[in-house]
Design a protein around this motif. Structure first.
Motif, PDB file in Angstrom:
ATOM      1  N   ASP A 114       0.816  -1.217   0.000  1.00  0.00           N
ATOM      2  CA  ASP A 114       0.000   0.000   0.000  1.00  0.00           C
ATOM      3  C   ASP A 114       0.846   1.263   0.000  1.00  0.00           C
ATOM      4  O   ASP A 114       0.324   2.358  -0.200  1.00  0.00           O
ATOM      5  CB  ASP A 114      -0.921   0.011   1.233  1.00  0.00           C
ATOM      6  N   ASP A 115       2.153   1.116   0.237  1.00  0.00           N
ATOM      7  CA  ASP A 115       3.067   2.263   0.310  1.00  0.00           C
ATOM      8  C   ASP A 115       4.347   1.914  -0.448  1.00  0.00           C
ATOM      9  O   ASP A 115       5.376   1.636   0.146  1.00  0.00           O
ATOM     10  CB  ASP A 115       3.361   2.592   1.777  1.00  0.00           C
ATOM     11  N   GLY A 118       7.349   4.318   0.351  1.00  0.00           N
ATOM     12  CA  GLY A 118       7.954   4.044   1.646  1.00  0.00           C
ATOM     13  C   GLY A 118       8.778   2.776   1.626  1.00  0.00           C
ATOM     14  O   GLY A 118       9.859   2.709   2.227  1.00  0.00           O
ATOM     15  N   HIS A 143       0.202  10.218  -0.744  1.00  0.00           N
ATOM     16  CA  HIS A 143      -0.103   9.774   0.616  1.00  0.00           C
ATOM     17  C   HIS A 143       1.219   9.823   1.390  1.00  0.00           C
ATOM     18  O   HIS A 143       2.094   8.985   1.169  1.00  0.00           O
ATOM     19  CB  HIS A 143      -0.632   8.346   0.633  1.00  0.00           C
ATOM     20  N   THR A 145       3.459   8.924   4.307  1.00  0.00           N
ATOM     21  CA  THR A 145       3.390   7.844   5.280  1.00  0.00           C
ATOM     22  C   THR A 145       4.537   7.933   6.281  1.00  0.00           C
ATOM     23  O   THR A 145       5.594   8.513   5.984  1.00  0.00           O
ATOM     24  CB  THR A 145       3.463   6.482   4.572  1.00  0.00           C
ATOM     25  N   ALA A 237      -5.845   3.718   0.921  1.00  0.00           N
ATOM     26  CA  ALA A 237      -4.730   3.332   1.785  1.00  0.00           C
ATOM     27  C   ALA A 237      -4.924   4.002   3.140  1.00  0.00           C
ATOM     28  O   ALA A 237      -5.669   4.983   3.260  1.00  0.00           O
ATOM     29  CB  ALA A 237      -3.395   3.749   1.168  1.00  0.00           C
ATOM     30  N   ASP A 239      -3.117   5.959   4.850  1.00  0.00           N
ATOM     31  CA  ASP A 239      -2.656   7.344   4.975  1.00  0.00           C
ATOM     32  C   ASP A 239      -3.206   8.266   3.902  1.00  0.00           C
ATOM     33  O   ASP A 239      -2.716   9.389   3.732  1.00  0.00           O
ATOM     34  CB  ASP A 239      -1.122   7.377   4.954  1.00  0.00           C
TER      35      ASP A 239
END
Length: 480
Positions: A114-115, A118, A143, A145, A237, A239
């Motif tokens: 989802d990230d 990151g 987003h 994070t 997601a 964030d």
């Protein structure tokens, strides 16, 4: 210094009917490691800025791969992992380095990730260790994070929407990372969660003044950079949402205070930061009654730049049913219809089925008798200082309505979308563009008025109607 720079990204619409596979990257932007850049594009801004910085200062730039796809649904797991490992392998081969700088997006979601940003930044940090300056440039529709913030020394976002400032922000990122690597500064990133999801147009107030105030606060009293993460409303997601970032030189309390101050200002703007969209019927009624022309209508719900197919027929069908004339529409993504029309050639008259191919949010295909107009292979359109690809384009007309069909799914940026195939949008009564707001820089200067249509389509504007499962609550507009 040795600067490693590359790029990887896409903007993921969790509700798009189109999955993002490797072909999405190969069609839009797939540059191998080591390829030099002659000019910046939004996706290549950081590698380009690293080149420019190194050339001015006698440093060395090692270019990793840059891969970006047009927004669509979640990226296939194996595709993301392959592109990520390609980047990290190039980084390992470049060691030792003083700086790692990435062009990312910030709203990339893959199966199982989802990230994505990151994840890439964390793996990068694990390779280079704590002493190397690591940073990234993000789209403001991102987003932000905790993993991104923990893994990077500096994060800079575009400030403008449309994103006409990508080159300036990339140069800013590289400068801050170079100062970090030389131990002139020690950046700290503060984040304030505004607990909302919204869209903000920086071409109008109150956002114009907000951006100016952010820039006025930078560069003094230890404040290095301010960024407003508008968020991407159609990414599901944890964030997802609007956040405020402040980068200071070892002043976490000041950063937190400023992030909260500016973040509270953003929250106070909720629902007021954009020109509100109207129905198709209301938009066409207003355009038909206007005295000055052209009226530009944005079909925001079918914006390929937000993950939509760009093949919906709702607005075109309404135009034809109302008998409106002297209208131009584009780009409508239909490689099949475009191929047939180009094969028939300019001047040909034929029956053609147009659009409505990708599902319910695309509407019904339209069966039209058309005349083929101009044809342009490998067409381009302006977007800030860059020239963005459109694929092959062809104009087809029916009942004084011109439609630009194209083979590469993308949104409207500049008027070349129409002029490439012999249509002058300045002389039309109504110009309909498939875009949410990026068209504004290219079309607003000659538009008598700009009207935004809110749907139907993939980019549903009433977020409460979308099946979100992961976003962290409470959050406006879902909660008071």
């Amino acid at each position: 210094m040795r600067i490693f720079a590359g790029g990887l990204g896409t903007e993921t619409n969790s509700f798009s009917p189109l999955p993002t596979g490797m072909r999405g990257f190969e069609e839009y932007l797939r540059l191998p490691a080591g390829q030099r850049l002659s000019e910046p594009q939004e996706a290549t801004a950081v590698p380009w800025a690293a080149q420019e910085y190194a050339a001015r200062n006698g440093d060395t730039t090692i270019l990793g791969p840059t891969s970006f796809a047009m927004p669509a649904g979640p990226t296939l797991r194996q595709v993301y992992e392959e592109l990520r490992e390609e980047m990290l392998a190039a980084l390992r081969a470049a060691l030792p380095v003083d700086i790692v700088a990435y062009s990312l997006h910030g709203a990339m979601i893959a199966e199982g990730y989802d990230d994505c940003e990151g994840d890439l930044l964390a793996r990068t940090r694990a390779i280079v260790g704590p002493e190397v300056a690591v940073g990234c440039l993000l789209d403001l529709h991102c987003h932000v994070t905790p993993q991104m913030v923990e893994s990077a020394d500096v994060i800079v976002l575009f400030k403008e929407y449309p994103h006409i400032d990508f080159a300036e922000r990339a140069l800013e990122l590289i400068d801050l990372l170079a100062r970090t690597a030389r131990r002139e500064i020690k950046p700290h990133i503060a984040v304030h969660d505004c607990r909302m999801i919204d869209l903000f147009h920086t071409t109008m107030e109150p956002m114009q003044s907000f951006v100016a105030d952010m820039q006025a606060r930078e560069g003094r009293d230890g404040v290095l950079s301010l960024s407003a993460a508008h968020g991407f409303p159609w990414g599901d997601a944890a964030d997802t949402g609007t956040k405020m970032l402040v980068v200071t030189d070892q002043q976490p309390k000041l950063g937190a205070r400023l992030a909260t101050e500016f973040g509270d200002r953003l929250f106070a703007m909720r629902g007021k930061g954009q020109k509100q969209p109207v129905t198709i019927e209301a938009a066409l009624q207003q355009a038909a009654q206007a005295n000055a022309t052209p009226i530009v209508i944005a079909d925001t719900a079918d914006n390929a730049g937000g993950g939509a197919p760009s093949d919906s027929t709702f607005v075109l069908q309404a135009v034809l049913e109302r008998g409106l004339r002297d209208v131009a529409v584009g780009p409508l993504w239909d490689p099949i219809a475009a191929g047939v029309a180009m094969d028939a050639g300019t001047g040909a008259v034929l029956d053609l089925r147009i659009g409505g191919k990708m599902g319910p949010t695309s509407g019904q295909p339209l069966d039209l008798r058309v005349t083929v107009g101009g044809i342009c292979r490998d067409a381009r359109q302006s977007y800030g200082t860059s020239r963005e690809p459109l694929g092959d384009c062809v104009a087809v007309s029916t009942d004084s309505v011109d439609v630009v069909l194209n083979t590469l799914r993308t949104q409207a940026f500049g008027p070349e979308l129409f002029t490439n195939v012999g249509i002058d949008p300045r002389k039309k009564r109504i110009v309909i563009v498939k875009s949410t707001h990026h068209f504004h820089a290219g079309f607003a200067p000659f538009a008598a008025d700009v009207i935004y249509v809110g749907g139907p389509g993939t980019l549903e504007r009433d977020l409460k109607r979308l099946p979100f499962r992961k976003i962290r609550r409470p959050k406006w507009p879902f909660d008071a």
